[in-house]
Design a protein around this motif. Sequence first.
Motif, PDB file in Angstrom:
ATOM      1  N   THR A 183       0.845  -1.194   0.000  1.00 17.08           N
ATOM      2  CA  THR A 183       0.000   0.000   0.000  1.00 17.08           C
ATOM      3  C   THR A 183       0.882   1.247   0.000  1.00 17.08           C
ATOM      4  O   THR A 183       2.064   1.189   0.359  1.00 17.08           O
ATOM      5  CB  THR A 183      -0.919   0.038   1.228  1.00 17.08           C
ATOM      6  OG1 THR A 183      -0.113   0.174   2.418  1.00 17.08           O
ATOM      7  CG2 THR A 183      -1.746  -1.237   1.337  1.00 17.08           C
ATOM      8  N   ASP A 281     -10.740   3.345  10.536  1.00 17.28           N
ATOM      9  CA  ASP A 281      -9.814   3.794   9.508  1.00 17.28           C
ATOM     10  C   ASP A 281      -8.585   4.403  10.169  1.00 17.28           C
ATOM     11  O   ASP A 281      -8.691   5.268  11.034  1.00 17.28           O
ATOM     12  CB  ASP A 281     -10.499   4.831   8.617  1.00 17.28           C
ATOM     13  CG  ASP A 281      -9.637   5.228   7.435  1.00 17.28           C
ATOM     14  OD1 ASP A 281      -8.825   4.390   6.997  1.00 17.28           O
ATOM     15  OD2 ASP A 281      -9.757   6.368   6.958  1.00 17.28           O
ATOM     16  N   GLN A 284      -2.615   3.432   8.388  1.00 15.77           N
ATOM     17  CA  GLN A 284      -2.078   2.212   7.779  1.00 15.77           C
ATOM     18  C   GLN A 284      -3.164   1.329   7.165  1.00 15.77           C
ATOM     19  O   GLN A 284      -2.885   0.216   6.748  1.00 15.77           O
ATOM     20  CB  GLN A 284      -1.300   1.396   8.818  1.00 15.77           C
ATOM     21  CG  GLN A 284       0.015   2.017   9.253  1.00 15.77           C
ATOM     22  CD  GLN A 284      -0.184   3.151  10.244  1.00 15.77           C
ATOM     23  OE1 GLN A 284      -1.089   3.105  11.067  1.00 15.77           O
ATOM     24  NE2 GLN A 284       0.657   4.154  10.165  1.00 15.77           N
ATOM     25  N   GLY A 285      -4.393   1.806   7.114  1.00 10.26           N
ATOM     26  CA  GLY A 285      -5.477   1.005   6.577  1.00 10.26           C
ATOM     27  C   GLY A 285      -6.475   0.648   7.659  1.00 10.26           C
ATOM     28  O   GLY A 285      -6.351   1.083   8.812  1.00 10.26           O
ATOM     29  N   ALA A 319      -6.563  -5.845   5.535  1.00  8.13           N
ATOM     30  CA  ALA A 319      -6.795  -5.573   4.115  1.00  8.13           C
ATOM     31  C   ALA A 319      -5.654  -6.079   3.239  1.00  8.13           C
ATOM     32  O   ALA A 319      -5.809  -6.194   2.019  1.00  8.13           O
ATOM     33  CB  ALA A 319      -6.988  -4.078   3.891  1.00  8.13           C
ATOM     34  N   ASP A 320      -4.515  -6.400   3.846  1.00  8.29           N
ATOM     35  CA  ASP A 320      -3.339  -6.803   3.078  1.00  8.29           C
ATOM     36  C   ASP A 320      -3.107  -8.304   3.081  1.00  8.29           C
ATOM     37  O   ASP A 320      -2.572  -8.854   2.117  1.00  8.29           O
ATOM     38  CB  ASP A 320      -2.088  -6.106   3.632  1.00  8.29           C
ATOM     39  CG  ASP A 320      -2.187  -4.602   3.560  1.00  8.29           C
ATOM     40  OD1 ASP A 320      -2.551  -4.095   2.488  1.00  8.29           O
ATOM     41  OD2 ASP A 320      -1.915  -3.932   4.570  1.00  8.29           O
TER      42      ASP A 320
END
Length: 336
Positions: A183, A281, A284-285, A319-320
């Motif tokens: 990201t 939020d 870093q995501g 999310a990663d």
Amino acid sequence: EPPQTGRLALYLLGLRAACPTHSPHRSLVTWLKYYLEEDWTGSRRHGRPLSNHYQYGLGVLALCAHHKRVREEVIRRLLTAQHHGRLGHGGNAVDTEAVVALAFTCLERRRLVGKELAAELREAAHGAGRSMAKAQGPDGLIGNIYSTPWALQVFLATGMCQTEPAFGQAMAALLENLEAFSTAATMAQVLPVLHGRSYLDIASMHCQEEPDTLTPLDMEALAEVPGSKTVQLVVECPLPWCYDLKLYDRHLPVPAAASLLDVLQAAAALEPPDFSFHTQDTLQGPFLKEVLGLEARQDKRNYWQLLTAPNISLQMGIADYRPRDEEMLILRLSEW
């Protein structure tokens, strides 16, 4: 909502690094100074900012990178938090300690504080570096894969990279895990380190010597991975006040390229609804804040730990991380 101190700070650091031909940031710097005051005033009785010490430290660092003085009281707030161990836990603590140490080093190097305070800041920054070296794990990482670049920036900024063995070990571990940085936010943390730099170098850039390389790239959309996979999702609460250890256990079919966040969304979409979660939020995501109505709260010193079976902590955010087929993922409410 709390002041967006960290987001504005990162934006100003990016502007400074991009060497803009005009000065669109003057009013933004004024806003950041305002945020630093509002951030603390709203939570003065708790002795901490409304956002967190990480964002507050970023704010001080960004002002320093723009060669702006910071009131001594603002600096003392961070010094006090560091002295009393209020900068977080695990990888979060490393991130925050590093940002604060970089801010201290910048203020001292740019001579934006008096000699007595400068000496305190220098010692505090080196103390943070020593603390990070002690926190290094057997795999070479400091905190986790995402906090390691922050620690390396501190070693580079303070000169400890030349004397601290942890630097070489952490750099080797970082090079083995570069695929984790996918990201914009995480890339921004690791790229300076790969070039032997830190965010402090932004403050001393000579923009007239910088080539204009900020040209847009035509990015091709990533091809979709065909097929599907099945992931086992388990929610655990080993804390005494939970009514059961295992609160959820289900196999979920998801697309082959699904992330952990996609898995959570798939579980929440099932009928009848027996799974829920909420995220927050962050810079870093998305950060997992609540699962099945159980909220992770800093004042209760607990958080949602992400693991893959049997008991391996994930080094990526929700999310990663992309789980493998038939992998068991565990969400565990843990204390720190």
